[in-house]
Design an enzyme around this catalytic site. Structure first.
Site, PDB file in Angstrom:
ATOM      1  N   CYS A 282     -20.635  -9.281 -31.584  1.00  0.00           N
ATOM      2  CA  CYS A 282     -20.308  -7.866 -31.377  1.00  0.00           C
ATOM      3  C   CYS A 282     -19.699  -7.365 -32.674  1.00  0.00           C
ATOM      4  O   CYS A 282     -18.608  -7.798 -33.065  1.00  0.00           O
ATOM      5  CB  CYS A 282     -19.336  -7.700 -30.210  1.00  0.00           C
ATOM      6  SG  CYS A 282     -18.719  -6.014 -30.004  1.00  0.00           S
TER       7      CYS A 282
ATOM      8  N   CYS B 211     -21.991   0.816 -32.187  1.00  0.00           N
ATOM      9  CA  CYS B 211     -22.302  -0.607 -32.115  1.00  0.00           C
ATOM     10  C   CYS B 211     -22.506  -1.090 -33.549  1.00  0.00           C
ATOM     11  O   CYS B 211     -23.441  -0.652 -34.225  1.00  0.00           O
ATOM     12  CB  CYS B 211     -23.556  -0.833 -31.276  1.00  0.00           C
ATOM     13  SG  CYS B 211     -24.111  -2.537 -31.234  1.00  0.00           S
TER      14      CYS B 211
END
Length: 277
Positions: free
Chosen positions: A215, A90
């Site tokens: 993101c 991530c």
């Protein structure tokens, strides 16, 4: 009789678990220290409960920091998606855990950390900006419908949009496209090309199963895909997400993108305690 009633309604005492919460461009995460868990494992149900908005702390994911005595790295990172499943890399989470490591754990401004078998480097640029080096990217596949698949540590589908980005039905379209390549799914990014070095993006994230405000690996995938498909120029691309402005820098050689760096804001939000177990 009264004593018996008190005993009947007495609940077992629960201990508390310290946590911190950070966000990177609106992508928010809960942070725990592995030492505080005292060897207890985290069940998907418990993680999902903590991440659930309005019923728990609320977050796009949860990360566990593990201090290590190792010359190669400063710490290890374990990542869970908001639904409690084990997550892959991530980007914004990596930037946030770097800031957490610096502010809370006393790690130096330049650091290295591990996620599973991969090692990443991060640098605290100032009080609210963090740079994260991602792995080299070589899996970039263009599709016949002018879309793209790009793996930047997490799998991403890229849809180029011509309509206003704020009118895109991200949830329904993302839900319909998440399993395009594999039953495990991928993240779905809707990307608008604004200029030769600037994009705008909205993302449906698997594991969260909803739109997130940013993101990091999706931002990197969008920038790299846009460069691969000659929609942008140069090796530094600015990307506007709902939660803030990010930048992706890279070097390209024979279709391989190396020195991929994600730069953007990160910030501590609050700290508190969770009931545990």
């Amino acid at each position: 009789m009264l004593a018996d009633q008190n005993q009947l309604y007495c609940k077992p005492m629960k201990s508390t678990l310290s946590f911190y919460k950070y966000h990177g461009a609106g992508n928010d995460f809960i942070f725990l220290d592995a030492a505080d868990l005292k060897g207890q494992s985290l069940s998907p149900k418990r993680v999902a409960g903590w991440c659930k908005r309005r019923y728990g702390v609320g977050a796009d994911g949860l990360m566990v920091f593990t201090a290590v005595n190792n010359e190669e790295i400063d710490f290890e990172m374990q990542y869970y998606n908001a639904d409690g499943s084990s997550g892959m890399m991530c980007g914004n989470g990596g930037r946030c855990i770097a800031l957490y490591a610096y502010e809370v754990k006393g790690v130096s401004k330049t650091m290295r950390f591990a996620l599973k078998t991969a090692i990443f480097q991060a640098e605290i640029l100032d009080s609210n900006s963090v740079a994260l080096g991602l792995q080299s990217v070589s899996i970039i596949k263009t599709n016949d419908d002018d879309t793209c698949f790009c793996d930047t540590g997490s799998p991403h589908h890229i849809e180029w949009v011509s309509e206003p980005l704020n009118e895109v039905a991200v949830f329904s379209r993302g839900q319909g496209l998440r399993n395009r390549y594999h039953p495990d799914g991928c993240n779905v990014n809707f990307v608008e090309v604004r200029s030769k070095d600037q994009l705008a993006i909205r993302t449906y994230e698997r594991g969260v199963e909803d739109e997130t405000h940013a993101c990091g690996t999706g931002v990197a995938a969008a920038a790299i895909s846009a460069h691969k498909m000659a929609k942008v120029e140069g090796d530094a691309i600015k990307v506007s997400a709902i939660g803030g402005e990010l930048e992706v820098q890279f070097q390209e050689n024979d279709g391989v993108y190396s020195q991929v760096t994600l730069i953007g804001p990160a910030q501590s939000v609050f700290e508190g305690t969770l009931l545990w177990p």
